[in-house]
Design an enzyme around this catalytic site. Structure first.
Site, PDB file in Angstrom:
ATOM      1  N   ASP A  61       0.762  -1.374  -0.049  1.00 20.97           N
ATOM      2  CA  ASP A  61       0.174   0.082  -0.103  1.00 20.97           C
ATOM      3  C   ASP A  61       0.626   1.305   0.017  1.00 20.97           C
ATOM      4  OD1 ASP A  61      -2.875  -0.750   0.068  1.00 20.97           O
ATOM      5  OD2 ASP A  61      -2.293  -1.927   1.751  1.00 20.97           O
ATOM      6  N   GLU A  66      -0.637   9.387   1.396  1.00 21.98           N
ATOM      7  CA  GLU A  66      -1.415  10.450   2.388  1.00 21.98           C
ATOM      8  C   GLU A  66      -1.591   9.879   3.789  1.00 21.98           C
ATOM      9  OE1 GLU A  66      -5.750  10.559   1.557  1.00 21.98           O
ATOM     10  OE2 GLU A  66      -5.530  12.602   1.677  1.00 21.98           O
ATOM     11  N   ASP A  67      -1.714   8.443   3.852  1.00 22.20           N
ATOM     12  CA  ASP A  67      -2.125   8.078   5.193  1.00 22.20           C
ATOM     13  C   ASP A  67      -0.711   8.043   6.224  1.00 22.20           C
ATOM     14  OD1 ASP A  67      -4.622   7.219   4.549  1.00 22.20           O
ATOM     15  OD2 ASP A  67      -3.901   5.683   3.152  1.00 22.20           O
ATOM     16  N   ARG A  86       1.088  -1.389   7.087  1.00 22.65           N
ATOM     17  CA  ARG A  86       1.484  -0.113   6.517  1.00 22.65           C
ATOM     18  C   ARG A  86       2.491   0.703   7.464  1.00 22.65           C
ATOM     19  NH1 ARG A  86      -3.040   2.895   3.496  1.00 22.65           N
ATOM     20  NH2 ARG A  86      -0.984   3.774   2.881  1.00 22.65           N
ATOM     21  N   ARG A 131      -9.496   2.734  11.045  1.00 16.48           N
ATOM     22  CA  ARG A 131      -8.076   2.903  11.247  1.00 16.48           C
ATOM     23  C   ARG A 131      -7.480   3.892  12.241  1.00 16.48           C
ATOM     24  NH1 ARG A 131      -6.193   1.400   5.980  1.00 16.48           N
ATOM     25  NH2 ARG A 131      -7.006  -0.720   5.479  1.00 16.48           N
ATOM     26  N   HIS A 161     -12.317   5.903   5.027  1.00 19.28           N
ATOM     27  CA  HIS A 161     -11.760   6.955   5.492  1.00 19.28           C
ATOM     28  C   HIS A 161     -12.552   7.984   5.742  1.00 19.28           C
ATOM     29  CE1 HIS A 161      -7.546   5.461   4.657  1.00 19.28           C
ATOM     30  NE2 HIS A 161      -7.453   5.176   5.917  1.00 19.28           N
ATOM     31  N   CYS A 248      -5.389  10.028  -1.731  1.00 20.07           N
ATOM     32  CA  CYS A 248      -4.413   9.406  -1.168  1.00 20.07           C
ATOM     33  C   CYS A 248      -2.999   8.874  -1.986  1.00 20.07           C
ATOM     34  CB  CYS A 248      -4.867   7.909  -0.857  1.00 20.07           C
ATOM     35  SG  CYS A 248      -5.365   7.088  -2.097  1.00 20.07           S
TER      36      CYS A 248
HETATM   37  C1  CIR Z   1      -5.810   0.328   2.774  1.00 15.72           C
HETATM   38  O1  CIR Z   1      -6.445  -0.144   2.847  1.00 15.72           O
HETATM   39  O2  CIR Z   1      -4.857   0.988   3.687  1.00 15.72           O
HETATM   40  C2  CIR Z   1      -5.387   0.821   1.264  1.00 15.72           C
HETATM   41  N1  CIR Z   1      -5.361  -0.303   0.348  1.00 15.72           N
HETATM   42  C3  CIR Z   1      -6.042   2.112   0.625  1.00 15.72           C
HETATM   43  C4  CIR Z   1      -5.435   3.225   1.142  1.00 15.72           C
HETATM   44  C5  CIR Z   1      -6.376   4.399   0.682  1.00 15.72           C
HETATM   45  N2  CIR Z   1      -5.996   5.509   1.409  1.00 15.72           N
HETATM   46  C6  CIR Z   1      -6.693   6.661   1.119  1.00 15.72           C
HETATM   47  O3  CIR Z   1      -7.767   6.577   0.731  1.00 15.72           O
HETATM   48  N3  CIR Z   1      -6.206   7.605   1.947  1.00 15.72           N
END
Ligand code: CIR
Length: 266
Positions: A61, A66-67, A86, A131, A161, A248
């Site tokens: 990922d 962004e996360d 992650r 999360r 999110h 993201c």
């Molecule tokens: C996840 O589940 O963490 C990733 N497959 C997708 C993350 C997407 N992030 C976002 O929209 N900020």
């Protein structure tokens, strides 16, 4: 305002990504890479300087940068992502942003994904998602509060999110999917609802030059354009299968304005 946009290459392992609300489907990584390159070009066309972080092929990922961080003009708050797989993504981002901004880092047991954080002026809305924990929200408040930000927790349901359900598309205008988030949570800010046939359409990436927006949502795009907004559609279908949207894929860092337009660098 000049903006540096950090991106990270689509890893070989993308198909092993985390998924919460979507069924796993085959992902064409070559196609995802092509779409991601076009996404970076769109950022550049809208005036960003794009900087690519080193690829991390063992972190499925890692393209969803962004996360890993919440960027404020005053500081970068490095997160502890909610999915354990992650968490190793954060170090490379810490390294890159540490050169530009003071950084703080969340510690265990706090968890928070940047996709849950929506900055509107001096208000930071943060989604209570699967999360992002109460400790993560407290940590965000502890780091951002002294800089004059109010941190407001928002309930959501049915999506990954907060920014799957709401993003800001213009000064004083939020794009919302009211089925996933209570749009009244955002006080008096104006809002535009997605077309009901396009539930994932609330995730838009607004830049000073226009809005980077998934090509898959023409009906909601028409609603944005009817408000006089400039929309640049991008095909992000393969990244969407990994539950990613357009916000993201980049970390936006406002910079003191250099001369000239956007550029792509190492
Ligand atoms: C996840 O589940 O963490 C990733 N497959 C997708 C993350 C997407 N992030 C976002 O929209 N900020």
């Amino acid at each position: 305002m000049a903006i540096t946009a950090f991106t990270r290459e689509v890893p070989e392992s993308l198909a092993r990504c985390e998924l919460v609300h979507l069924r796993r489907e085959p992902i064409d990584v070559a196609r995802a890479r092509h779409q991601h390159a076009r996404y970076a070009e769109a950022l550049q066309e809208l005036g960003c300087t794009v900087r690519r972080l080193p690829a991390a092929h063992d972190l499925p990922d890692s393209v969803f940068v962004e996360d890993t961080v919440v960027v404020l003009p005053e500081l970068a708050i490095l997160t502890r992502p909610g999915a354990a797989s992650r968490r190793p993504e954060v170090d490379a981002v810490a390294h890159a942003l540490g050169a530009l901004l003071p950084t703080r880092r969340m510690e265990e047991p706090a968890t928070l994904d940047g996709g849950d954080v929506l900055l509107v002026g001096r208000r930071i809305y943060v989604g209570r998602s699967g999360r992002t924990s109460a400790e993560g929200i407290d940590a965000l408040r502890r780091f951002a509060g002294p800089h004059g930000y109010e941190v407001i927790a928002v309930a959501l349901s049915g999506c990954l999110h907060l920014k799957t359900a709401v993003t800001q598309v213009a000064e004083g205008l939020l794009l919302t999917n009211g089925a996933w988030v209570d749009a009244d949570a955002f006080g008096g800010v104006g809002r535009l609802e997605v077309d009901p046939s396009e539930p994932f359409a609330a995730n838009a990436l607004a830049l000073p030059g226009g809005i980077v927006y998934p090509a898959a949502f023409p009906r909601t795009r028409a609603r944005l354009e009817a408000r006089g907004l400039h929309v640049l559609p991008v095909d992000v279908s393969e990244l969407a299968k990994a539950e990613g949207g357009v916000t993201c894929g980049s970390i936006l860092v406002p910079q003191a304005a250099p001369a000239g337009g956007g550029a792509v660098t190492g």
